[in-house]
Scaffold this motif. Structure first.
Motif, PDB file in Angstrom:
ATOM      1  N   ARG A   1      40.791  47.556  35.548  1.00  0.00           N
ATOM      2  CA  ARG A   1      41.067  46.632  34.580  1.00  0.00           C
ATOM      3  C   ARG A   1      42.746  45.763  35.153  1.00  0.00           C
ATOM      4  NH1 ARG A   1      43.494  49.584  28.782  1.00  0.00           N
ATOM      5  NH2 ARG A   1      41.616  50.059  29.260  1.00  0.00           N
ATOM      6  N   GLU A   2      43.121  46.492  36.083  1.00  0.00           N
ATOM      7  CA  GLU A   2      43.952  45.865  36.559  1.00  0.00           C
ATOM      8  C   GLU A   2      43.588  44.763  37.922  1.00  0.00           C
ATOM      9  OE1 GLU A   2      47.893  46.670  39.796  1.00  0.00           O
ATOM     10  OE2 GLU A   2      46.940  48.311  39.097  1.00  0.00           O
ATOM     11  N   SER A   3      42.599  44.716  38.224  1.00  0.00           N
ATOM     12  CA  SER A   3      42.317  43.221  38.770  1.00  0.00           C
ATOM     13  C   SER A   3      40.945  42.986  38.076  1.00  0.00           C
ATOM     14  CB  SER A   3      41.034  44.448  39.310  1.00  0.00           C
ATOM     15  OG  SER A   3      41.019  45.031  41.293  1.00  0.00           O
ATOM     16  N   ARG A   4      41.126  42.828  37.026  1.00  0.00           N
ATOM     17  CA  ARG A   4      40.319  41.829  36.030  1.00  0.00           C
ATOM     18  C   ARG A   4      41.375  41.050  35.434  1.00  0.00           C
ATOM     19  NH1 ARG A   4      36.961  45.779  34.331  1.00  0.00           N
ATOM     20  NH2 ARG A   4      38.522  46.386  32.299  1.00  0.00           N
ATOM     21  N   ALA A   5      42.562  41.393  35.345  1.00  0.00           N
ATOM     22  CA  ALA A   5      43.831  41.231  34.716  1.00  0.00           C
ATOM     23  C   ALA A   5      44.247  39.826  35.594  1.00  0.00           C
ATOM     24  CB  ALA A   5      45.089  42.160  34.813  1.00  0.00           C
ATOM     25  N   LEU A   6      43.983  39.746  36.415  1.00  0.00           N
ATOM     26  CA  LEU A   6      44.297  39.091  37.959  1.00  0.00           C
ATOM     27  C   LEU A   6      43.464  37.904  37.426  1.00  0.00           C
ATOM     28  CD1 LEU A   6      45.083  40.382  41.068  1.00  0.00           C
ATOM     29  CD2 LEU A   6      46.791  39.830  39.208  1.00  0.00           C
ATOM     30  N   PHE A   7      42.398  37.910  37.012  1.00  0.00           N
ATOM     31  CA  PHE A   7      41.592  36.950  37.102  1.00  0.00           C
ATOM     32  C   PHE A   7      42.088  35.427  36.371  1.00  0.00           C
ATOM     33  CE2 PHE A   7      37.526  39.218  37.057  1.00  0.00           C
ATOM     34  CZ  PHE A   7      37.257  39.896  39.058  1.00  0.00           C
ATOM     35  N   PRO A   8      42.403  35.336  35.613  1.00  0.00           N
ATOM     36  CA  PRO A   8      42.478  33.808  35.215  1.00  0.00           C
ATOM     37  C   PRO A   8      43.956  33.551  36.116  1.00  0.00           C
ATOM     38  CG  PRO A   8      42.361  35.800  33.395  1.00  0.00           C
ATOM     39  CD  PRO A   8      42.660  36.281  33.765  1.00  0.00           C
ATOM     40  N   LEU A   9      45.004  33.982  36.839  1.00  0.00           N
ATOM     41  CA  LEU A   9      46.102  34.067  37.099  1.00  0.00           C
ATOM     42  C   LEU A   9      45.594  33.582  38.458  1.00  0.00           C
ATOM     43  CD1 LEU A   9      49.147  33.733  38.338  1.00  0.00           C
ATOM     44  CD2 LEU A   9      48.352  36.060  38.698  1.00  0.00           C
TER      45      LEU A   9
ATOM     46  N   GLU B   1      42.646  31.560  38.652  1.00  0.00           N
ATOM     47  CA  GLU B   1      41.786  29.928  38.344  1.00  0.00           C
ATOM     48  C   GLU B   1      43.022  29.135  38.425  1.00  0.00           C
ATOM     49  OE1 GLU B   1      38.730  29.690  37.899  1.00  0.00           O
ATOM     50  OE2 GLU B   1      38.195  31.737  37.990  1.00  0.00           O
ATOM     51  N   GLU B   2      43.880  29.461  37.630  1.00  0.00           N
ATOM     52  CA  GLU B   2      45.584  29.200  37.674  1.00  0.00           C
ATOM     53  C   GLU B   2      45.992  28.483  38.929  1.00  0.00           C
ATOM     54  OE1 GLU B   2      48.828  30.055  34.821  1.00  0.00           O
ATOM     55  OE2 GLU B   2      46.955  31.663  33.658  1.00  0.00           O
ATOM     56  N   LEU B   3      45.745  29.382  39.661  1.00  0.00           N
ATOM     57  CA  LEU B   3      46.267  29.328  40.801  1.00  0.00           C
ATOM     58  C   LEU B   3      45.663  28.160  42.311  1.00  0.00           C
ATOM     59  CD1 LEU B   3      48.721  29.782  43.509  1.00  0.00           C
ATOM     60  CD2 LEU B   3      47.025  31.440  44.370  1.00  0.00           C
ATOM     61  N   ALA B   4      43.578  28.219  41.279  1.00  0.00           N
ATOM     62  CA  ALA B   4      42.847  27.181  42.194  1.00  0.00           C
ATOM     63  C   ALA B   4      43.299  25.588  41.730  1.00  0.00           C
ATOM     64  CB  ALA B   4      41.608  28.261  41.812  1.00  0.00           C
ATOM     65  N   GLU B   5      43.790  25.959  40.004  1.00  0.00           N
ATOM     66  CA  GLU B   5      43.977  24.519  39.743  1.00  0.00           C
ATOM     67  C   GLU B   5      45.282  24.036  40.511  1.00  0.00           C
ATOM     68  OE1 GLU B   5      43.123  21.569  36.925  1.00  0.00           O
ATOM     69  OE2 GLU B   5      41.877  23.096  37.587  1.00  0.00           O
TER      70      GLU B   5
ATOM     71  N   LEU C   1      52.411  32.602  38.603  1.00  0.00           N
ATOM     72  CA  LEU C   1      51.959  31.148  39.185  1.00  0.00           C
ATOM     73  C   LEU C   1      52.738  30.642  40.450  1.00  0.00           C
ATOM     74  CD1 LEU C   1      49.849  28.943  39.622  1.00  0.00           C
ATOM     75  CD2 LEU C   1      50.473  27.698  37.520  1.00  0.00           C
ATOM     76  N   LYS C   2      54.491  30.512  40.000  1.00  0.00           N
ATOM     77  CA  LYS C   2      54.774  30.035  40.537  1.00  0.00           C
ATOM     78  C   LYS C   2      55.117  30.911  41.475  1.00  0.00           C
ATOM     79  CE  LYS C   2      59.373  31.761  37.756  1.00  0.00           C
ATOM     80  NZ  LYS C   2      60.075  31.441  37.291  1.00  0.00           N
ATOM     81  N   ASP C   3      55.724  32.448  42.075  1.00  0.00           N
ATOM     82  CA  ASP C   3      55.600  32.644  42.974  1.00  0.00           C
ATOM     83  C   ASP C   3      54.670  32.388  44.235  1.00  0.00           C
ATOM     84  OD1 ASP C   3      58.029  33.864  42.099  1.00  0.00           O
ATOM     85  OD2 ASP C   3      56.896  35.062  40.621  1.00  0.00           O
ATOM     86  N   LEU C   4      53.647  33.074  43.159  1.00  0.00           N
ATOM     87  CA  LEU C   4      52.636  32.961  44.728  1.00  0.00           C
ATOM     88  C   LEU C   4      52.688  31.696  45.410  1.00  0.00           C
ATOM     89  CD1 LEU C   4      49.752  34.101  42.167  1.00  0.00           C
ATOM     90  CD2 LEU C   4      50.192  35.578  43.941  1.00  0.00           C
ATOM     91  N   VAL C   5      52.807  30.120  44.182  1.00  0.00           N
ATOM     92  CA  VAL C   5      52.306  28.816  44.515  1.00  0.00           C
ATOM     93  C   VAL C   5      53.650  28.812  45.588  1.00  0.00           C
ATOM     94  CG1 VAL C   5      53.335  26.614  44.201  1.00  0.00           C
ATOM     95  CG2 VAL C   5      51.756  28.318  43.012  1.00  0.00           C
ATOM     96  N   LYS C   6      55.135  29.337  45.796  1.00  0.00           N
ATOM     97  CA  LYS C   6      56.181  29.337  46.415  1.00  0.00           C
ATOM     98  C   LYS C   6      55.361  30.120  47.624  1.00  0.00           C
ATOM     99  CE  LYS C   6      60.586  30.608  46.714  1.00  0.00           C
ATOM    100  NZ  LYS C   6      62.378  30.926  45.284  1.00  0.00           N
ATOM    101  N   PHE C   7      55.251  31.039  47.511  1.00  0.00           N
ATOM    102  CA  PHE C   7      54.539  32.015  49.030  1.00  0.00           C
ATOM    103  C   PHE C   7      53.456  31.253  49.092  1.00  0.00           C
ATOM    104  CE2 PHE C   7      51.061  35.029  50.421  1.00  0.00           C
ATOM    105  CZ  PHE C   7      51.947  35.620  51.414  1.00  0.00           C
ATOM    106  N   ILE C   8      52.890  30.549  48.965  1.00  0.00           N
ATOM    107  CA  ILE C   8      51.434  29.835  49.915  1.00  0.00           C
ATOM    108  C   ILE C   8      52.091  28.687  50.850  1.00  0.00           C
ATOM    109  CG2 ILE C   8      49.406  27.636  49.965  1.00  0.00           C
ATOM    110  CD1 ILE C   8      48.191  30.044  47.505  1.00  0.00           C
TER     111      ILE C   8
END
Length: 488
Positions: free
Chosen positions: A394-402, A404-408, A459-466
């Motif tokens: 469940r923890e893995s599947r919860a990240l799928f929407p995030l 998709e947002e990151l890829a966008e 999302l904002k933290d992942l973008v900043k990390f990349i």
């Protein structure tokens, strides 16, 4: 295979709000706002932080806590629980993804909690509290002890003041579900033709195994001996044994996938058991019945189909790398040779990959498999961020929407790839964090480097990390270019 449970204590500052300490079944239901207050109020606080809705372990641990709380009413020990599926902000503070633990905080001391084993029953908790508060003298008995119906660990020591008995008692504290006694009754030891300073595993009057204690014997060594020999040489994987298997201190597991109704089951089982006897303290031998529908998830994890049985897989629970016995003949010599080559580091891991999906690189989130993983991630011209997931988590599947947002967010940048891979269906031949879901970034470098992301999953933290990692990689490429004179 990892238990989805973590128990710990919250170290947080009191926050304004409700000043009450709500209870359910005699167990405190704590949050970040009231934990410190509970810690100050109770001399001893045994706190459990768990993912009850996500794990089969949750309900039985909750039942153990409620049962123990009823017995401990009026004592100085108070039990508490925090559900981090609701207290999501606390999960990060607690790093609640590690192995199962319970911690006892004494006199409000946050810095030095006492770890407690995961309880099987309420009696486990009560026994643990009693043993840790007592001394070795509490388990000394004049009876012969071996008449007990349940498994009993009997310590026979010539001198009750020697260091070995303290090691024995320390093991007793860590194994509250097992009966421990110390005796100096010569009839017990002479009956089995042994000498002093030995530990006997007895059930009724039957000697299961004896262990000679020395001045160098550690608590950990004794615990491994007891936990291994309390089990049969081969343990069948069932709902009743799964916890015992997964919490065994022996991390190397040999799994025999076999149909128990097959005509050659007796011959195969006999060979497997004989090999198990030879590697008793080094490898845990487990039988998995492929004809049992409840074993479907385990078979899915190891990618075993029922018609492929019988077969043997070896796996270490620290890295989850799987090894396959390369033989159709499952005789005792073949199994022993395979196990020995595994222990010597000579066995080769079984690498598997799903088929490459059609149009895998056309969607915003690229669908990787074992065959494409390294080719895509170790591209010196691209920054690749990969979600390693388990489809049944469940923890893995919860990240799928995030994801998709990151890829966008990076769809206009051709030098950034956002991808994911099913870690249960593809072997990962990389040195990386092995708990899933795992977020790993592969910088655009002429080097095979992996950066594991452990920050906030927003999302904002992942973008900043990349962006930060891209800048670091750019500086490193410039540095290499200056040193070598080659543009990279």
């Amino acid at each position: 295979v990892k238990l989805d449970l973590t128990y710990t204590v919250i170290q947080a500052h009191d926050q304004p709000g409700d000043k009450s300490l709500p209870e359910q079944g005699g167990v405190l239901q704590l949050k970040k706002a009231n934990f410190n207050r509970a810690l100050r109020k109770h001399k001893q606080l045994l706190s459990s932080c768990h993912y009850a809705p996500l794990s089969a372990e949750g309900p039985h641990v909750s039942a153990a806590f409620e049962g123990a709380a009823a017995e401990l009413q009026g004592s100085e020990v108070k039990l508490a629980v925090i559900d981090v599926t609701k207290e999501k902000d606390l999960a990060k503070d607690l790093n609640a993804t590690g192995p199962p633990t319970i911690r006892l905080y004494i006199d409000g001391d946050k810095q030095n909690p006492v770890p407690c084993p995961v309880p099987q029953t309420s009696a486990s908790i009560l026994t643990w509290l009693k043993r840790r508060a007592g001394s070795a003298a509490d388990i000394i008995t004049d009876s012969q002890s071996e008449a007990l119906e349940e498994l009993t660990v009997v310590g026979f020591f010539k001198d009750l003041d020697q260091a070995s008995i303290q090691v024995f008692y320390s093991a007793a504290i860590d194994l509250p579900d097992i009966n421990f006694v110390v005796t100096q009754n010569n009839e017990v030891i002479s009956k089995y033709g042994l000498t002093h300073d030995v530990v006997l595993l007895l059930k009724k009057s039957e000697l299961i195994q004896a262990y000679k204690m020395t001045s160098q014997t550690s608590k950990e060594e004794l615990i491994i001996f007891i936990t291994v020999y309390q089990m049969e040489p081969v343990t069948e994987y069932t709902g009743e044994t799964v916890t015992q298997i997964l919490t065994s201190p022996v991390l190397n597991h040999a799994l025999l996938f076999v149909n128990k109704s097959s005509a050659d089951i007796s011959e195969i089982y006999s060979a497997f058991k004989s090999a198990a006897e030879a590697f008793r303290l080094k490898i845990l031998f487990v039988l998995v019945n492929v004809d049992e529908p409840r074993n479907g998830r385990l078979m899915e994890y190891f990618r075993v189909r029922d018609f492929e049985a019988p077969l043997i897989r070896l796996v270490n629970l620290t890295d989850h790398v799987s090894y396959h016995l390369p033989s159709d003949t499952l005789d005792v010599d073949t199994i022993k040779t395979f196990c020995q080559s595994y222990l010597e580091g000579k066995a080769k891991p079984k690498m598997q990959s799903e088929p490459i999906p059609e149009g895998w690189d056309k969607k915003p989130v690229k669908e990787l498999v074992g065959m494409t993983l390294e080719k895509v991630t170790f591209n010196p011209d691209k920054t690749v961020f990969v979600l390693f997931y388990l489809p049944y988590s469940r923890e893995s599947r919860a990240l799928f929407p995030l994801w998709e947002e990151l890829a966008e967010a990076f769809k206009e940048q051709e030098d950034v790839v956002v991808a994911r891979i099913d870690a249960s269906a593809n072997d990962i031949n990389m040195s990386m964090q092995r708990s899933y879901p795992s977020l790993c970034l592969f910088p655009a470098l002429h080097a095979e480097r992996v950066v594991v992301y452990t920050g906030n999953r927003k999302l904002k933290d992942l973008v900043k990390f990349i962006e930060k990692e891209m800048e670091k990689a750019k500086k490193e490429r410039i540095k290499v270019s200056r040193l070598t004179g080659v543009t990279v």
